[in-house]
Design a protein around this motif. Structure first.
Motif, mmCIF file in Angstrom:
data_model
loop_
_atom_site.group_PDB
_atom_site.id
_atom_site.type_symbol
_atom_site.label_atom_id
_atom_site.label_comp_id
_atom_site.label_asym_id
_atom_site.label_seq_id
_atom_site.Cartn_x
_atom_site.Cartn_y
_atom_site.Cartn_z
ATOM 1 N N PRO A 166 0.845 -1.030 -0.071
ATOM 2 C CA PRO A 166 -0.116 -0.053 0.022
ATOM 3 C C PRO A 166 0.922 1.352 0.052
ATOM 4 N N GLY A 167 0.713 2.145 -0.968
ATOM 5 C CA GLY A 167 1.338 3.560 -0.914
ATOM 6 C C GLY A 167 0.472 4.586 -1.337
ATOM 7 N N LEU A 168 1.030 5.925 -1.066
ATOM 8 C CA LEU A 168 0.490 6.966 -1.536
ATOM 9 C C LEU A 168 1.304 7.535 -2.770
ATOM 10 N N TYR A 169 0.475 7.920 -3.803
ATOM 11 C CA TYR A 169 1.056 8.292 -5.136
ATOM 12 C C TYR A 169 0.797 9.632 -5.645
ATOM 13 N N PHE A 170 1.624 10.460 -5.834
ATOM 14 C CA PHE A 170 1.341 11.844 -6.581
ATOM 15 C C PHE A 170 1.580 11.978 -7.697
ATOM 16 N N ALA A 171 0.602 12.180 -8.707
ATOM 17 C CA ALA A 171 0.876 12.307 -10.341
ATOM 18 C C ALA A 171 0.290 13.554 -10.935
ATOM 19 N N GLN A 172 0.766 13.767 -12.126
ATOM 20 C CA GLN A 172 -0.068 14.806 -12.731
ATOM 21 C C GLN A 172 0.056 14.498 -14.263
#
Length: 236
Positions: free
Chosen positions: A95-101
């Motif tokens: 499980p992880g937190l992913y920041f994308a654009q």
């Protein structure tokens, strides 16, 4: 071009690190009993490059309707739980937190407020993976990994009553994926370090369409699915 460079740099890094371990004069085995543990824990840091695979309605294929997707590098952080099945197979939860654009450029518009949509996404990403390893060689061990995952987009705008007429591009909150990748475990003196690269491919349409069925932004799209590349560095 950016995605190709992303791939090349990642593969070059893995190859260079493996080469250094394989031909090193050091032959002392680090963490000799590490892989005998039934459960192990760790965390990862990394980078991502998200993209969209867009399919269009048949009647619109001959028109100038292709949407340009500009992907940008993002950041990943998360935890790892690893369960040993046997000598060569492990089951992993990451499980992880992913920041994308991603930036979408729509054709046939002149003003930026109409042709540009910035999709900034914050994902809670939960993959369940099966890891297939080779025999350990000196202090490293290559592997391939595959599985399924589910993500929850905290920035989806799915329930926003405004649509592209008001400048709001909307996506579904939940998405399912399948994943495939490879990496190398390096057994260091105090911990195991693992660089890996993994491709992710959405299995469901993520587009929330505008209220107007003939919308110039969403009317000609039959499906919009995420695909991406993760480069993670794991510490266990």
């Amino acid at each position: 071009m950016k995605k190709r460079l992303f791939f090349i740099l990642a593969i070059a890094f893995l190859a260079q690190t493996a080469n250094a371990q394989l031909f090193s004069k050091e032959r002392l085995a680090n963490l000799e009993t590490f892989d005998n543990r039934f459960l192990t824990w760790g965390y990862f840091l990394g980078f991502n490059s998200y993209d969209f695979k867009i399919e269009y309605e048949e009647q619109a294929q001959d028109d100038n309707t292709d949407i340009l997707v500009e992907n940008q590098a993002g950041f990943n952080v998360g935890l790892i739980g690893d369960m040993r099945i046997n000598r060569y197979i492990n089951l992993r939860l990451e499980p992880g937190l992913y920041f994308a654009q991603r930036n979408l450029f729509f054709p046939n518009f002149e003003e930026e407020r109409d042709f540009l949509r910035e999709t900034k996404s914050t994902y809670i990403h939960v993959p369940l993976l099966v890891k297939f390893s080779t025999e350990r060689l000196n202090n490293f061990k290559p592997f391939i990994v595959g599985g399924v995952s589910r993500s929850f987009n905290l920035s989806s705008n799915e329930e926003n009553p405004q649509d592209n007429e008001e400048g709001q591009f909307r996506m579904t909150k939940g998405t399912s994926y399948f994943e495939l990748g490879f990496g190398i475990d390096f057994y260091l003196y105090y911990f195991k370090f693992t660089p890996s690269i993994r491709g992710v491919f959405a299995t469901s349409d993520e587009l929330v369409r505008d209220e107007n069925p003939n919308s110039p932004w969403t009317g000609n799209i039959s499906s919009l699915k995420t695909r991406g590349v993760f480069i993670n560095f794991t510490f266990q």
